[in-house]
Design an enzyme around this catalytic site. Structure first.
Site, PDB file in Angstrom:
ATOM      1  N   LYS A 112       0.823  -1.206   0.000  1.00  8.57           N
ATOM      2  CA  LYS A 112       0.000   0.000   0.000  1.00  8.57           C
ATOM      3  C   LYS A 112       0.865   1.268   0.000  1.00  8.57           C
ATOM      4  O   LYS A 112       0.426   2.312  -0.465  1.00  8.57           O
ATOM      5  CB  LYS A 112      -0.907   0.020   1.225  1.00  8.57           C
ATOM      6  CG  LYS A 112      -1.776  -1.207   1.443  1.00  8.57           C
ATOM      7  CD  LYS A 112      -2.894  -1.309   0.434  1.00  8.57           C
ATOM      8  CE  LYS A 112      -4.039  -2.215   0.857  1.00  8.57           C
ATOM      9  NZ  LYS A 112      -3.708  -3.633   0.974  1.00  8.57           N
TER      10      LYS A 112
HETATM   11  C1  LIG Z   1      -4.369  -4.799   0.505  1.00  7.48           C
HETATM   12  C2  LIG Z   1      -3.583  -6.038   0.456  1.00  7.48           C
HETATM   13  C3  LIG Z   1      -3.874  -7.055  -0.464  1.00  7.48           C
HETATM   14  C4  LIG Z   1      -5.052  -6.970  -1.402  1.00  7.48           C
HETATM   15  O1  LIG Z   1      -4.883  -5.995  -2.398  1.00  7.48           O
HETATM   16  P1  LIG Z   1      -6.127  -5.440  -3.222  1.00  7.48           P
HETATM   17  O2  LIG Z   1      -5.609  -4.321  -4.033  1.00  7.48           O
HETATM   18  O3  LIG Z   1      -7.131  -4.980  -2.185  1.00  7.48           O
HETATM   19  O4  LIG Z   1      -6.665  -6.564  -4.035  1.00  7.48           O
HETATM   20  C5  LIG Z   1      -3.048  -8.153  -0.497  1.00  7.48           C
HETATM   21  N1  LIG Z   1      -2.002  -8.285   0.355  1.00  7.48           N
HETATM   22  C6  LIG Z   1      -1.709  -7.326   1.261  1.00  7.48           C
HETATM   23  C7  LIG Z   1      -0.562  -7.555   2.188  1.00  7.48           C
HETATM   24  C8  LIG Z   1      -2.473  -6.172   1.338  1.00  7.48           C
HETATM   25  O5  LIG Z   1      -2.160  -5.228   2.229  1.00  7.48           O
END
Ligand SMILES: *Cc1c(COP(=O)(O)O)cnc(C)c1O
Length: 497
Positions: A112
């Site tokens: 993120k």
């Molecule tokens: C948010 C997240 C995901 C999922 O990603 P999306 O974009 O919501 O599909 C997968 N792994 C981790 C560690 C995340 O923080």
């Protein structure tokens, strides 16, 4: 570049408007009218650039209303000096075929950061352009990683206030600690009694409630979103897939003669959608492999064409993927129906009212052509962590393990031996508890003893941001009912109602 709403083609906006507002008035998501294509010349130019310049180049194609200086300010602010090695998205080869795209070198140790380090820059730049001078209130629903990454990105950014809601029993101990120790004068954190979907629905309901919006406007404030429904979150994610392609080129022309596959551990469908956009821009991506955990609503959808959220919700060891409403799928459907806003709106209505919808044969055929969907049980998630560690001496977290396991299923089913990029979305230290257990070790009581044991056993380093939590002050300890989120928001903002 003009942006439409997935639920209303009459809605036309520039990028700054789309980013400043986050979501369209009628509840649709902003999408670019066309996907810009990169030529071989473009790729050649990009190849010689560092990540900051790649970011500028690619974002420039989408954010055409941003000046060169603005793009530079945003990209440098986000990616210089904020990641642990000034290489925000390094590619690590495990063998001839598997390349892990490590997306967890940022300040909160999850992918993120790649988007949320730049979003505050994009958002404040956008707000200035849209020019209403209002304070931006960022509301975030999080399954754990978005919340912390958004808090880190927005802390003490002038003209913004950020409020994060997370499911009380749905995040890892480390994730909870990361959020509740957040520093900054403009931050607020609250757990809700409910799951991630409740938090996300609560936030969306507040966003689209006219009474609340009017109250904010009277107080010279406006909501925006740091969730991946915001285009300013999604666009930066395209950069690292293009960047991965450029890095794979180092292996020689022959290596990529049949293109490559991308595997993404998926929740809200934002990350994998960014890979799709990179593909449409010209990166030679073949299959998009969508990996789910026990909350396998997406893998069922990709097989049957019916999206049905009426099912049990599981709390898993990969909590950032514990989601039954994948918001960004809406953008994908808009693409695959040839921008049919009425159809997309009807499906989203059905999802809201009945919890399900079924796409047309035509859309299902296109989905199957682009995607492979699979899911991984809790047991296999743990086994995969152990296997990968034993085979490659490489430590992965629970989310990445879901991706690796589904990739193995994909290969067994199809025999497809193309080079593959696996998105590694979190540091194993964020989920040290589950990772240590997967390795067959006894797990100490204390979170930091767990991290230290993991470090000692695997001879890997505890990321600095996680080590620093040990002595960090707990600043938040809030819990509310899911139906009270609106009151919590207004109270915190000092608005009487
Ligand atoms: C948010 C997240 C995901 C999922 O990603 P999306 O974009 O919501 O599909 C997968 N792994 C981790 C560690 C995340 O923080």
């Amino acid at each position: 570049m003009i942006y439409n709403s997935t639920r209303n083609n009459e809605q036309k906006a520039e990028a700054a408007y789309a980013i400043a507002h986050g979501i369209s008035k009628e509840g649709g998501l902003f999408v670019p009218q066309t996907i810009p294509a990169l030529t071989n010349e473009d790729f050649k130019a990009l190849k010689g650039m560092n990540y900051v310049d790649r970011a500028k180049y690619i974002l420039g194609r989408f954010l055409t209303d941003f000046t060169e200086e603005e793009l530079e300010y945003c990209a440098k602010g986000a990616y210089l000096g904020t990641f642990d090695n000034d290489q925000p998205a390094p590619l690590k080869a495990l063998d001839d075929q598997i390349n892990v795209l490590e997306l967890w070198h940022g300040p909160t140790c999850a992918f993120k950061d790649l988007a949320l380090q730049i979003l505050p820059y994009l958002l404040t730049t956008s707000s200035k352009k849209v020019g209403d001078g209002k304070k931006t209130v960022i509301l975030v629903a999080t399954s754990g990683d978005t919340g912390k990454a958004a808090l880190e990105g927005f802390k003490d950014v002038p003209g913004t206030e950020i409020m994060v809601f997370y499911p009380n029993d749905g995040v890892s101990a480390m994730q909870q600690l990361q959020m509740n120790t957040q520093k900054g004068e403009n931050v607020y954190v609250c757990a809700i009694n409910g799951n991630f979907d409740d938090a996300q629905t609560g936030v969306k309901t507040i966003f689209t409630n006219d009474d609340i919006k009017n109250l904010l406007a009277e107080n010279n404030m406006d909501f925006s979103s740091a969730n991946s429904i915001n285009w300013g979150r999604l666009a930066p994610q395209i950069i690292y897939y293009v960047s991965a392609y450029l890095d794979l080129m180092d292996k020689g022309e022959d290596y990529l003669k049949d293109g490559f596959n991308v595997v993404v551990p998926t929740g809200n469908f934002g990350n994998i959608l960014a890979a799709y956009y990179a593909r449409q821009m010209g990166a030679p991506i073949k299959k998009l492999i969508c990996a789910s955990n026990n909350n396998n609503v997406l893998s069922d959808f990709l097989k049957t064409g019916t999206y049905d959220r009426n099912r049990d919700f599981f709390t898993t060891i990969s909590p950032s993927m514990d989601i039954l409403i994948s918001s960004n799928l809406e953008r994908m459907l808009y693409e695959l129906t040839g921008h049919n806003d009425k159809q997309v709106a009807a499906w989203q209505d059905a999802l809201k009212n009945d919890g399900k919808y079924t796409v047309t044969e035509d859309v299902l055929a296109k989905l199957k052509d682009l995607f492979f969907g699979g899911y991984c049980s809790e047991e296999n998630t743990s086994k995969t962590i152990k296997n990968v560690y034993e085979k490659y001496g490489y430590l992965i977290d629970t989310h990445t393990a879901v991706a690796v396991s589904v990739y193995e299923d994909y290969k067994a089913e199809t025999g497809d031996n193309r080079p593959t990029v696996i998105a590694s979305t979190a540091s194993p230290y964020k989920f040290a508890n589950s990772v240590l257990e997967a390795l067959g070790e006894t797990v100490p009581e204390d979170e930091f003893d767990i991290a230290e044991k993991l470090s000692a056993i695997t001879n890997t380093e505890i990321p600095a941001p996680i080590a620093a939590l040990r002595t960090a002050e707990i600043r938040f300890n809030n819990v509310c009912e899911k139906d009270d989120m609106n009151k919590v928001v207004l109270n915190h903002l000092g608005i009487t109602f």
